[in-house]
Design a protein around this motif. Structure first.
Motif, PDB file in Angstrom:
ATOM      1  N   PHE A  44     -39.884   2.068  -2.976  1.00 26.23           N
ATOM      2  CA  PHE A  44     -38.834   2.955  -2.488  1.00 26.23           C
ATOM      3  C   PHE A  44     -38.671   2.821  -0.975  1.00 26.23           C
ATOM      4  N   LYS A  45     -39.787   2.829  -0.248  1.00 30.57           N
ATOM      5  CA  LYS A  45     -39.724   2.754   1.210  1.00 30.57           C
ATOM      6  C   LYS A  45     -39.128   1.428   1.673  1.00 30.57           C
ATOM      7  N   PHE A  46     -39.452   0.351   0.949  1.00 33.62           N
ATOM      8  CA  PHE A  46     -38.870  -0.942   1.301  1.00 33.62           C
ATOM      9  C   PHE A  46     -37.352  -0.888   1.161  1.00 33.62           C
ATOM     10  N   LEU A  47     -36.878  -0.400   0.029  1.00 31.81           N
ATOM     11  CA  LEU A  47     -35.434  -0.343  -0.194  1.00 31.81           C
ATOM     12  C   LEU A  47     -34.739   0.605   0.774  1.00 31.81           C
ATOM     13  N   ARG A  48     -35.407   1.693   1.103  1.00 31.21           N
ATOM     14  CA  ARG A  48     -34.798   2.738   1.939  1.00 31.21           C
ATOM     15  C   ARG A  48     -34.809   2.385   3.418  1.00 31.21           C
ATOM     16  N   PHE A  49     -35.856   1.714   3.891  1.00 33.30           N
ATOM     17  CA  PHE A  49     -36.020   1.566   5.337  1.00 33.30           C
ATOM     18  C   PHE A  49     -36.103   0.120   5.847  1.00 33.30           C
ATOM     19  N   ASN A  50     -36.464  -0.831   4.995  1.00 35.41           N
ATOM     20  CA  ASN A  50     -36.708  -2.187   5.486  1.00 35.41           C
ATOM     21  C   ASN A  50     -35.398  -2.924   5.795  1.00 35.41           C
ATOM     22  N   PRO A  51     -35.334  -3.632   6.924  1.00 35.03           N
ATOM     23  CA  PRO A  51     -34.116  -4.399   7.256  1.00 35.03           C
ATOM     24  C   PRO A  51     -33.799  -5.476   6.218  1.00 35.03           C
ATOM     25  N   GLU A  52     -34.816  -5.935   5.456  1.00 33.90           N
ATOM     26  CA  GLU A  52     -34.601  -6.963   4.441  1.00 33.90           C
ATOM     27  C   GLU A  52     -34.148  -6.380   3.104  1.00 33.90           C
ATOM     28  N   SER A  53     -33.981  -5.077   3.029  1.00 36.10           N
ATOM     29  CA  SER A  53     -33.554  -4.428   1.792  1.00 36.10           C
ATOM     30  C   SER A  53     -32.168  -4.906   1.383  1.00 36.10           C
ATOM     31  N   GLN A  59     -25.829   2.883   1.209  1.00 37.90           N
ATOM     32  CA  GLN A  59     -26.729   3.037   0.066  1.00 37.90           C
ATOM     33  C   GLN A  59     -28.083   3.587   0.503  1.00 37.90           C
ATOM     34  N   LYS A  60     -28.587   3.080   1.627  1.00 38.36           N
ATOM     35  CA  LYS A  60     -29.881   3.557   2.134  1.00 38.36           C
ATOM     36  C   LYS A  60     -29.818   5.052   2.435  1.00 38.36           C
ATOM     37  N   ASN A  61     -28.741   5.476   3.050  1.00 40.64           N
ATOM     38  CA  ASN A  61     -28.598   6.895   3.403  1.00 40.64           C
ATOM     39  C   ASN A  61     -28.533   7.790   2.170  1.00 40.64           C
ATOM     40  N   GLU A  62     -28.004   7.240   1.079  1.00 45.44           N
ATOM     41  CA  GLU A  62     -27.827   8.031  -0.136  1.00 45.44           C
ATOM     42  C   GLU A  62     -29.036   7.964  -1.071  1.00 45.44           C
ATOM     43  N   LEU A  63     -29.960   7.015  -0.810  1.00 47.89           N
ATOM     44  CA  LEU A  63     -31.098   6.815  -1.710  1.00 47.89           C
ATOM     45  C   LEU A  63     -32.176   7.863  -1.454  1.00 47.89           C
ATOM     46  N   ASN A  64     -32.405   8.697  -2.441  1.00 45.97           N
ATOM     47  CA  ASN A  64     -33.445   9.720  -2.339  1.00 45.97           C
ATOM     48  C   ASN A  64     -34.666   9.391  -3.185  1.00 45.97           C
ATOM     49  N   ALA A  65     -34.459   8.614  -4.241  1.00 44.31           N
ATOM     50  CA  ALA A  65     -35.564   8.251  -5.130  1.00 44.31           C
ATOM     51  C   ALA A  65     -35.110   7.134  -6.055  1.00 44.31           C
ATOM     52  N   LEU A  66     -36.075   6.416  -6.603  1.00 48.99           N
ATOM     53  CA  LEU A  66     -35.806   5.432  -7.647  1.00 48.99           C
ATOM     54  C   LEU A  66     -36.154   6.065  -8.988  1.00 48.99           C
ATOM     55  N   SER A  67     -35.586   5.523 -10.048  1.00 49.00           N
ATOM     56  CA  SER A  67     -35.818   6.075 -11.385  1.00 49.00           C
ATOM     57  C   SER A  67     -36.768   5.182 -12.169  1.00 49.00           C
ATOM     58  N   PHE A  68     -37.828   5.788 -12.715  1.00 50.12           N
ATOM     59  CA  PHE A  68     -38.836   5.050 -13.462  1.00 50.12           C
ATOM     60  C   PHE A  68     -39.133   5.741 -14.790  1.00 50.12           C
ATOM     61  N   TYR A  69     -39.612   4.956 -15.738  1.00 54.22           N
ATOM     62  CA  TYR A  69     -40.199   5.533 -16.942  1.00 54.22           C
ATOM     63  C   TYR A  69     -41.541   6.162 -16.573  1.00 54.22           C
ATOM     64  N   PRO A  70     -41.999   7.137 -17.368  1.00 55.20           N
ATOM     65  CA  PRO A  70     -43.351   7.671 -17.140  1.00 55.20           C
ATOM     66  C   PRO A  70     -44.389   6.556 -17.258  1.00 55.20           C
ATOM     67  N   ILE A  71     -45.444   6.644 -16.481  1.00 54.25           N
ATOM     68  CA  ILE A  71     -46.511   5.645 -16.521  1.00 54.25           C
ATOM     69  C   ILE A  71     -47.211   5.714 -17.872  1.00 54.25           C
ATOM     70  N   ASP A  72     -47.303   4.576 -18.548  1.00 51.06           N
ATOM     71  CA  ASP A  72     -47.884   4.507 -19.886  1.00 51.06           C
ATOM     72  C   ASP A  72     -48.824   3.312 -19.947  1.00 51.06           C
ATOM     73  N   VAL A  73     -50.117   3.596 -20.065  1.00 49.74           N
ATOM     74  CA  VAL A  73     -51.125   2.537 -20.050  1.00 49.74           C
ATOM     75  C   VAL A  73     -50.977   1.592 -21.244  1.00 49.74           C
ATOM     76  N   ALA A  74     -50.260   2.011 -22.287  1.00 47.70           N
ATOM     77  CA  ALA A  74     -50.053   1.151 -23.454  1.00 47.70           C
ATOM     78  C   ALA A  74     -49.257  -0.104 -23.092  1.00 47.70           C
ATOM     79  N   TYR A  75     -48.531  -0.045 -21.978  1.00 56.13           N
ATOM     80  CA  TYR A  75     -47.739  -1.197 -21.542  1.00 56.13           C
ATOM     81  C   TYR A  75     -48.507  -2.085 -20.555  1.00 56.13           C
TER      82      TYR A  75
END
Length: 205
Positions: A44-53, A59-75
């Motif tokens: 998230f920090k890379f996408l939000r703040f890094n010049p290489e994003s 988009q950076k100004n509007e990005l508050n979070a990324l969306s993920f599935y819940p962490i599942d050790v089965a995967y």
């Protein structure tokens, strides 16, 4: 010591071992979840703040979070590596119609959700560390919950003939955020016929 006392001692040792195992497993699980969460925060920090994003300034100004599935050790699976018989440089199609060259290195064989899986591991032609691999895949969530062009994993061989694949670390290619970027498409070998409900979901614009 009587036989009864010996039996009680054995039971006590067994119970103690079980308790230690459960506590250790809980600690391991906690450490594992923390590791995944830290990697997601780094992403998230890379996408939000890094010049290489790949994100634009808006988009950076509007990005508050990324969306993920819940962490599942089965995967998180251990896969057997099978060297490709026809190991060669192959051209992987890109989203803009061009191609990029990778070495067709090995197949990762494992079982997930009770079904056998076989995925192609690629290696960049310029890769200096021969234990590093690139896995591009699509699955039954692609185009629905996840990016239609598939997702990626960066893998490192950690066994003599095996490799750890953790789909909780699956991430989107740059072109999922910005169509101006060209990204490798998953090879036909990596079009999975099951949903991989782990890792990053599609980018919400």
């Amino acid at each position: 010591m009587t036989k009864r006392n010996i039996a009680l001692a054995i039971v006590a040792i067994g119970v103690l071992a079980a308790v230690i195992y459960m506590l250790t497993s809980a600690d391991d699980q906690e450490v594992y979840v923390e590791k995944i969460e830290k990697e997601r925060e780094r992403q998230f920090k890379f996408l939000r703040f890094n010049p290489e994003s790949p994100l634009s300034a808006d988009q950076k100004n509007e990005l508050n979070a990324l969306s993920f599935y819940p962490i599942d050790v089965a995967y998180r699976v251990r896969a057997k590596m099978i060297p490709a018989e026809d190991r060669k440089v192959m051209e992987i199609p890109m989203t803009d119609g061009t191609v990029e060259k990778y070495i067709k290195h090995s197949y990762a064989e494992f079982e997930l959700k009770g079904q056998p899986q076989r995925l192609l591991l690629l290696q960049a032609v310029s890769e200096l560390d021969k234990r590093n691999f690139f896995l591009a895949f699509a699955d039954e969530t692609s185009g629905e919950d996840t990016y239609g062009g598939g997702r990626y994993l960066n893998l490192r061989q950690d066994g003599k003939n095996s490799i750890l694949i953790d789909f909780n670390l699956a991430y989107n290619p740059y072109c999922a955020y910005n169509p101006d970027y060209a990204c490798p498409l998953p090879p036909k070998e990596n079009l999975m016929e099951i949903p991989i409900e782990a890792g990053e979901k599609d980018y919400i614009k």
